[in-house]
Motif scaffolding. Structure first.
Motif, PDB file in Angstrom:
ATOM      1  N   LYS A  87       0.841  -1.200   0.000  1.00  0.00           N
ATOM      2  CA  LYS A  87       0.000   0.000   0.000  1.00  0.00           C
ATOM      3  C   LYS A  87       0.875   1.249   0.000  1.00  0.00           C
ATOM      4  O   LYS A  87       0.637   2.191  -0.755  1.00  0.00           O
ATOM      5  CB  LYS A  87      -0.938  -0.003   1.211  1.00  0.00           C
ATOM      6  N   GLU A  88       1.901   1.257   0.838  1.00  0.00           N
ATOM      7  CA  GLU A  88       2.829   2.401   0.905  1.00  0.00           C
ATOM      8  C   GLU A  88       3.493   2.644  -0.452  1.00  0.00           C
ATOM      9  O   GLU A  88       3.712   3.787  -0.842  1.00  0.00           O
ATOM     10  CB  GLU A  88       3.904   2.166   1.968  1.00  0.00           C
ATOM     11  N   LYS A  89       3.813   1.571  -1.141  1.00  0.00           N
ATOM     12  CA  LYS A  89       4.472   1.674  -2.448  1.00  0.00           C
ATOM     13  C   LYS A  89       3.489   2.005  -3.570  1.00  0.00           C
ATOM     14  O   LYS A  89       3.903   2.230  -4.697  1.00  0.00           O
ATOM     15  CB  LYS A  89       5.192   0.354  -2.768  1.00  0.00           C
ATOM     16  N   GLY A  90       2.184   2.014  -3.255  1.00  0.00           N
ATOM     17  CA  GLY A  90       1.183   2.274  -4.277  1.00  0.00           C
ATOM     18  C   GLY A  90       0.850   1.060  -5.121  1.00  0.00           C
ATOM     19  O   GLY A  90       0.220   1.175  -6.169  1.00  0.00           O
ATOM     20  N   HIS A  91       1.245  -0.114  -4.668  1.00  0.00           N
ATOM     21  CA  HIS A  91       0.958  -1.371  -5.369  1.00  0.00           C
ATOM     22  C   HIS A  91      -0.321  -1.972  -4.785  1.00  0.00           C
ATOM     23  O   HIS A  91      -0.308  -3.034  -4.163  1.00  0.00           O
ATOM     24  CB  HIS A  91       2.123  -2.346  -5.246  1.00  0.00           C
ATOM     25  N   TYR A  92      -1.409  -1.259  -5.001  1.00  0.00           N
ATOM     26  CA  TYR A  92      -2.689  -1.634  -4.401  1.00  0.00           C
ATOM     27  C   TYR A  92      -3.167  -3.004  -4.862  1.00  0.00           C
ATOM     28  O   TYR A  92      -3.761  -3.756  -4.082  1.00  0.00           O
ATOM     29  CB  TYR A  92      -3.745  -0.574  -4.704  1.00  0.00           C
ATOM     30  N   ASP A  93      -2.887  -3.335  -6.120  1.00  0.00           N
ATOM     31  CA  ASP A  93      -3.323  -4.624  -6.655  1.00  0.00           C
ATOM     32  C   ASP A  93      -2.608  -5.797  -5.993  1.00  0.00           C
ATOM     33  O   ASP A  93      -3.135  -6.904  -5.957  1.00  0.00           O
ATOM     34  CB  ASP A  93      -3.126  -4.663  -8.171  1.00  0.00           C
ATOM     35  N   LYS A  94      -1.411  -5.574  -5.454  1.00  0.00           N
ATOM     36  CA  LYS A  94      -0.705  -6.619  -4.715  1.00  0.00           C
ATOM     37  C   LYS A  94      -1.167  -6.662  -3.258  1.00  0.00           C
ATOM     38  O   LYS A  94      -1.165  -7.719  -2.639  1.00  0.00           O
ATOM     39  CB  LYS A  94       0.807  -6.376  -4.753  1.00  0.00           C
ATOM     40  N   ALA A  95      -1.537  -5.505  -2.720  1.00  0.00           N
ATOM     41  CA  ALA A  95      -1.961  -5.428  -1.322  1.00  0.00           C
ATOM     42  C   ALA A  95      -3.336  -6.051  -1.114  1.00  0.00           C
ATOM     43  O   ALA A  95      -3.578  -6.710  -0.094  1.00  0.00           O
ATOM     44  CB  ALA A  95      -1.962  -3.973  -0.854  1.00  0.00           C
ATOM     45  N   GLU A  96      -4.242  -5.847  -2.072  1.00  0.00           N
ATOM     46  CA  GLU A  96      -5.630  -6.281  -1.897  1.00  0.00           C
ATOM     47  C   GLU A  96      -5.781  -7.772  -1.588  1.00  0.00           C
ATOM     48  O   GLU A  96      -6.434  -8.122  -0.589  1.00  0.00           O
ATOM     49  CB  GLU A  96      -6.454  -5.911  -3.133  1.00  0.00           C
ATOM     50  N   PRO A  97      -5.211  -8.684  -2.384  1.00  0.00           N
ATOM     51  CA  PRO A  97      -5.432 -10.104  -2.071  1.00  0.00           C
ATOM     52  C   PRO A  97      -4.842 -10.506  -0.725  1.00  0.00           C
ATOM     53  O   PRO A  97      -5.415 -11.342  -0.021  1.00  0.00           O
ATOM     54  CB  PRO A  97      -4.770 -10.855  -3.231  1.00  0.00           C
ATOM     55  N   LEU A  98      -3.732  -9.904  -0.346  1.00  0.00           N
ATOM     56  CA  LEU A  98      -3.131 -10.226   0.946  1.00  0.00           C
ATOM     57  C   LEU A  98      -4.022  -9.776   2.099  1.00  0.00           C
ATOM     58  O   LEU A  98      -4.209 -10.505   3.076  1.00  0.00           O
ATOM     59  CB  LEU A  98      -1.751  -9.583   1.068  1.00  0.00           C
ATOM     60  N   LEU A  99      -4.580  -8.574   1.967  1.00  0.00           N
ATOM     61  CA  LEU A  99      -5.467  -8.094   3.027  1.00  0.00           C
ATOM     62  C   LEU A  99      -6.775  -8.874   3.072  1.00  0.00           C
ATOM     63  O   LEU A  99      -7.295  -9.144   4.161  1.00  0.00           O
ATOM     64  CB  LEU A  99      -5.737  -6.596   2.877  1.00  0.00           C
ATOM     65  N   LEU A 100      -7.297  -9.241   1.915  1.00  0.00           N
ATOM     66  CA  LEU A 100      -8.503 -10.068   1.910  1.00  0.00           C
ATOM     67  C   LEU A 100      -8.244 -11.421   2.594  1.00  0.00           C
ATOM     68  O   LEU A 100      -9.067 -11.896   3.381  1.00  0.00           O
ATOM     69  CB  LEU A 100      -9.009 -10.275   0.479  1.00  0.00           C
ATOM     70  N   GLU A 101      -7.084 -12.017   2.323  1.00  0.00           N
ATOM     71  CA  GLU A 101      -6.715 -13.268   2.986  1.00  0.00           C
ATOM     72  C   GLU A 101      -6.556 -13.058   4.486  1.00  0.00           C
ATOM     73  O   GLU A 101      -6.978 -13.898   5.291  1.00  0.00           O
ATOM     74  CB  GLU A 101      -5.411 -13.822   2.414  1.00  0.00           C
ATOM     75  N   ALA A 102      -5.926 -11.930   4.865  1.00  0.00           N
ATOM     76  CA  ALA A 102      -5.712 -11.650   6.286  1.00  0.00           C
ATOM     77  C   ALA A 102      -7.048 -11.454   7.007  1.00  0.00           C
ATOM     78  O   ALA A 102      -7.258 -11.994   8.098  1.00  0.00           O
ATOM     79  CB  ALA A 102      -4.817 -10.423   6.459  1.00  0.00           C
TER      80      ALA A 102
END
Length: 171
Positions: free
Chosen positions: A110-125
């Motif tokens: 998220k900090e890096k602006g890579h929202y598409d990489k952050a989303e699946p990880l947060l959904l899993e979390a």
């Protein structure tokens, strides 16, 4: 220093306390002190316990959190990858400690602006923490709030609102 003198720096209990103290320093923006503790503890853990031991992997994750806060994103990502691999392999993908690393890595993305990489990880979390810890557990709520903040930063207010409604149901 007292606990190290009494039990020695190679004691697992001491390593855990060093990690906990480092997190307190991180929360207080005392990054140099946190770095000294984590670097020393990780060196000892790698030498004494090996790279795959849960204490070593926890220290790797903690150092990655510090590197994220410092803006050293490439090193943070490398450390998170190591922690995630170690936790997934040893504990499984839905273990609370593995979910912690997924949450933390998502914050880096998220900090890096890579929202598409952050989303699946947060959904899993979020889903994993709900399953393992329950809807009202502080770690579940942490991931849920992080997911809402991700969607707000990403410019997806409708998704943020959807998850915010889920948060209200829990409250």
């Amino acid at each position: 220093d007292g606990m190290v003198r009494v039990w020695g720096e190679k004691n697992q209990w001491v390593l855990t306390r060093m990690r906990e103290l480092a997190h307190l320093y991180i929360d207080q923006d005392r990054h140099d002190e946190a770095d000294q503790l984590l670097t020393k503890a990780l060196e000892v853990a790698r030498d004494e316990l090996g790279n795959e031991h849960q204490h070593t992997v926890s220290l790797v994750n903690s150092l990655a959190v510090l590197r994220t806060k410092e803006g050293h994103w490439e090193e943070a990502e490398r450390l998170f990858d190591e922690a995630l691999e170690g936790r997934s392999d040893r504990l499984g993908d839905n273990h609370p400690m593995t979910l912690e690393t997924k949450n933390d890595l998502a914050l880096l993305y998220k900090e890096k602006g890579h929202y598409d990489k952050a989303e699946p990880l947060l959904l899993e979390a979020v889903e994993g923490r709900r399953l393992k810890l329950g809807d009202e557990h502080p770690h579940t709520l942490e991931s849920l709030n992080n997911l809402i903040e991700l969607y707000e930063a990403w410019g997806k207010p409708e998704k943020a609102a959807q998850w915010r409604a889920e948060l209200r149901i829990v409250d």
